[in-house]
Motif scaffolding. Sequence first.
Motif, PDB file in Angstrom:
ATOM      1  N   ILE A 113      14.708  13.147  20.099  1.00 53.96           N
ATOM      2  CA  ILE A 113      13.375  12.868  20.644  1.00 53.96           C
ATOM      3  C   ILE A 113      13.046  13.841  21.771  1.00 53.96           C
ATOM      4  O   ILE A 113      11.937  14.400  21.829  1.00 53.96           O
ATOM      5  CB  ILE A 113      13.294  11.413  21.143  1.00 53.96           C
ATOM      6  N   LEU A 114      13.988  14.066  22.670  1.00 56.00           N
ATOM      7  CA  LEU A 114      13.750  14.981  23.786  1.00 56.00           C
ATOM      8  C   LEU A 114      13.512  16.410  23.303  1.00 56.00           C
ATOM      9  O   LEU A 114      12.692  17.136  23.880  1.00 56.00           O
ATOM     10  CB  LEU A 114      14.936  14.944  24.756  1.00 56.00           C
ATOM     11  N   ASP A 115      14.205  16.810  22.243  1.00 58.05           N
ATOM     12  CA  ASP A 115      13.998  18.154  21.683  1.00 58.05           C
ATOM     13  C   ASP A 115      12.545  18.351  21.269  1.00 58.05           C
ATOM     14  O   ASP A 115      11.977  19.447  21.421  1.00 58.05           O
ATOM     15  CB  ASP A 115      14.904  18.359  20.461  1.00 58.05           C
ATOM     16  N   ASP A 116      11.952  17.299  20.734  1.00 64.06           N
ATOM     17  CA  ASP A 116      10.557  17.372  20.290  1.00 64.06           C
ATOM     18  C   ASP A 116       9.589  17.113  21.449  1.00 64.06           C
ATOM     19  O   ASP A 116       8.575  17.803  21.606  1.00 64.06           O
ATOM     20  CB  ASP A 116      10.346  16.338  19.180  1.00 64.06           C
ATOM     21  N   PHE A 117       9.912  16.131  22.258  1.00 67.80           N
ATOM     22  CA  PHE A 117       8.999  15.659  23.302  1.00 67.80           C
ATOM     23  C   PHE A 117       8.806  16.654  24.443  1.00 67.80           C
ATOM     24  O   PHE A 117       7.657  16.937  24.850  1.00 67.80           O
ATOM     25  CB  PHE A 117       9.518  14.325  23.851  1.00 67.80           C
ATOM     26  N   ILE A 118       9.877  17.191  24.989  1.00 74.07           N
ATOM     27  CA  ILE A 118       9.791  17.969  26.227  1.00 74.07           C
ATOM     28  C   ILE A 118       8.919  19.225  26.097  1.00 74.07           C
ATOM     29  O   ILE A 118       8.031  19.447  26.939  1.00 74.07           O
ATOM     30  CB  ILE A 118      11.199  18.337  26.737  1.00 74.07           C
ATOM     31  N   PRO A 119       9.110  20.083  25.097  1.00 70.54           N
ATOM     32  CA  PRO A 119       8.225  21.265  25.010  1.00 70.54           C
ATOM     33  C   PRO A 119       6.748  20.893  24.897  1.00 70.54           C
ATOM     34  O   PRO A 119       5.892  21.531  25.521  1.00 70.54           O
ATOM     35  CB  PRO A 119       8.721  21.982  23.753  1.00 70.54           C
ATOM     36  N   ARG A 120       6.437  19.866  24.142  1.00 71.28           N
ATOM     37  CA  ARG A 120       5.052  19.432  23.991  1.00 71.28           C
ATOM     38  C   ARG A 120       4.523  18.806  25.274  1.00 71.28           C
ATOM     39  O   ARG A 120       3.362  18.999  25.657  1.00 71.28           O
ATOM     40  CB  ARG A 120       4.947  18.434  22.836  1.00 71.28           C
ATOM     41  N   TYR A 121       5.361  18.063  25.969  1.00 71.14           N
ATOM     42  CA  TYR A 121       4.988  17.431  27.236  1.00 71.14           C
ATOM     43  C   TYR A 121       4.648  18.492  28.275  1.00 71.14           C
ATOM     44  O   TYR A 121       3.608  18.413  28.950  1.00 71.14           O
ATOM     45  CB  TYR A 121       6.148  16.567  27.703  1.00 71.14           C
ATOM     46  N   LEU A 122       5.493  19.494  28.408  1.00 77.13           N
ATOM     47  CA  LEU A 122       5.246  20.566  29.376  1.00 77.13           C
ATOM     48  C   LEU A 122       4.002  21.362  29.002  1.00 77.13           C
ATOM     49  O   LEU A 122       3.220  21.755  29.877  1.00 77.13           O
ATOM     50  CB  LEU A 122       6.461  21.482  29.469  1.00 77.13           C
ATOM     51  N   ARG A 123       3.822  21.602  27.730  1.00 73.49           N
ATOM     52  CA  ARG A 123       2.650  22.351  27.288  1.00 73.49           C
ATOM     53  C   ARG A 123       1.361  21.568  27.551  1.00 73.49           C
ATOM     54  O   ARG A 123       0.345  22.136  27.973  1.00 73.49           O
ATOM     55  CB  ARG A 123       2.778  22.680  25.799  1.00 73.49           C
ATOM     56  N   THR A 124       1.395  20.259  27.326  1.00 79.07           N
ATOM     57  CA  THR A 124       0.214  19.419  27.556  1.00 79.07           C
ATOM     58  C   THR A 124      -0.172  19.386  29.029  1.00 79.07           C
ATOM     59  O   THR A 124      -1.360  19.392  29.369  1.00 79.07           O
ATOM     60  CB  THR A 124       0.483  17.985  27.055  1.00 79.07           C
ATOM     61  N   LEU A 125       0.823  19.367  29.907  1.00 80.38           N
ATOM     62  CA  LEU A 125       0.552  19.251  31.344  1.00 80.38           C
ATOM     63  C   LEU A 125       0.297  20.596  32.026  1.00 80.38           C
ATOM     64  O   LEU A 125      -0.079  20.623  33.201  1.00 80.38           O
ATOM     65  CB  LEU A 125       1.733  18.560  32.041  1.00 80.38           C
ATOM     66  N   ARG A 126       0.464  21.669  31.301  1.00 81.73           N
ATOM     67  CA  ARG A 126       0.361  22.987  31.924  1.00 81.73           C
ATOM     68  C   ARG A 126      -0.987  23.218  32.590  1.00 81.73           C
ATOM     69  O   ARG A 126      -1.067  23.752  33.701  1.00 81.73           O
ATOM     70  CB  ARG A 126       0.618  24.066  30.872  1.00 81.73           C
ATOM     71  N   LYS A 127      -2.077  22.811  31.975  1.00 87.59           N
ATOM     72  CA  LYS A 127      -3.407  23.056  32.533  1.00 87.59           C
ATOM     73  C   LYS A 127      -3.685  22.202  33.761  1.00 87.59           C
ATOM     74  O   LYS A 127      -4.673  22.425  34.476  1.00 87.59           O
ATOM     75  CB  LYS A 127      -4.478  22.810  31.475  1.00 87.59           C
ATOM     76  N   TYR A 128      -2.808  21.219  34.035  1.00 90.15           N
ATOM     77  CA  TYR A 128      -2.993  20.345  35.190  1.00 90.15           C
ATOM     78  C   TYR A 128      -1.994  20.634  36.315  1.00 90.15           C
ATOM     79  O   TYR A 128      -1.872  19.831  37.248  1.00 90.15           O
ATOM     80  CB  TYR A 128      -2.876  18.879  34.764  1.00 90.15           C
ATOM     81  N   HIS A 129      -1.305  21.759  36.241  1.00 90.55           N
ATOM     82  CA  HIS A 129      -0.286  22.072  37.241  1.00 90.55           C
ATOM     83  C   HIS A 129      -0.842  22.019  38.660  1.00 90.55           C
ATOM     84  O   HIS A 129      -0.152  21.585  39.591  1.00 90.55           O
ATOM     85  CB  HIS A 129       0.324  23.451  36.973  1.00 90.55           C
ATOM     86  N   PHE A 130      -2.087  22.463  38.850  1.00 91.09           N
ATOM     87  CA  PHE A 130      -2.676  22.505  40.185  1.00 91.09           C
ATOM     88  C   PHE A 130      -2.869  21.113  40.773  1.00 91.09           C
ATOM     89  O   PHE A 130      -3.021  20.954  41.990  1.00 91.09           O
ATOM     90  CB  PHE A 130      -4.021  23.240  40.154  1.00 91.09           C
ATOM     91  N   SER A 131      -2.880  20.080  39.921  1.00 88.90           N
ATOM     92  CA  SER A 131      -3.098  18.708  40.377  1.00 88.90           C
ATOM     93  C   SER A 131      -1.813  17.886  40.422  1.00 88.90           C
ATOM     94  O   SER A 131      -1.848  16.717  40.835  1.00 88.90           O
ATOM     95  CB  SER A 131      -4.099  17.988  39.458  1.00 88.90           C
ATOM     96  N   ILE A 132      -0.700  18.471  40.008  1.00 90.22           N
ATOM     97  CA  ILE A 132       0.557  17.717  39.913  1.00 90.22           C
ATOM     98  C   ILE A 132       1.449  18.020  41.106  1.00 90.22           C
ATOM     99  O   ILE A 132       1.755  19.178  41.398  1.00 90.22           O
ATOM    100  CB  ILE A 132       1.289  18.048  38.602  1.00 90.22           C
TER     101      ILE A 132
END
Length: 276
Positions: A113-132
């Motif tokens: 699950i982590l193999d699939d989840f983590i790359p997609r999770y990081l990619r999804t949140l990338r555009k919000y880095h300035f707010s995290i």
Amino acid sequence: MNKIFGTAKRKGEGGEHWMSVSDLMAGLMMVFLFISVSLMQHALSERDKIKDVAKAYEQTQEAIYQALVKEFQKDLKSWGAEIDRNTLSLNFNSPEVLFANGHATLTRKFRSILDDFIPRYLRTLRKYHFSIQEIRIEGHTSSGWNRDSSVNEAYFRNMALSQSRTRVVLNYIMELKSLDNPQRQWVKSNIAAVGYSSSKLILNDNGTENAAKSRRVSFRVITNAEEQIRRILSDDANSENPSHYNLESCMESAMENPHVTDVTSLCTKQLELHNN
């Protein structure tokens, strides 16, 4: 100054001497009025800035939530997971999928699950880095340990277990071959592993502990709204400003309370009551 306070009169002018004192008092009152209006305008401006940040925070939080739902809604059921709108937590709720009971070794299924989840999770949140501000991997356990353990012994043993589990998850993420060096560096700088033991139990409708659901791992997004508000307040006030403390405490408490759904209304109302 003569226009405000008047011109001093000679003693021989009788009653007119008292008129000059009256003019002086009126002038002082005008000065205090100007100061009060200036302070009020500043307070209103500060409140408006905080409202703007709070509104932007809620919009960003909703955008992050919607982005996570769009990316993972088809996987949540098979993963035994859910996304909490209020806390921006993606919770893995099936303990048998995560770790063996009482151990901190990832199961084969959870690694998959982590193999699939983590790359997609990081990619999804990338555009919000300035707010995290950070992402927390939160480990939770049930309150039990074994029959011979006291309540305190069970709590601290579960604390060690939950901390070990989140560190194992973070270590696994850091070693994923699917991550490039910039992603790995971002993970190192922005993702923390936290173990809560049994301090945040999941309860049944009757108030009793749901041991199975309490054993979970969460990926929680923490936004930097509080930091932005602190920066606004620190521009014109020192760290002893009571409104600084009250607002920060409100924002933190609201984020921790799953029953609070309107952070803006709650915190701005508290600030207005405090200023009044």
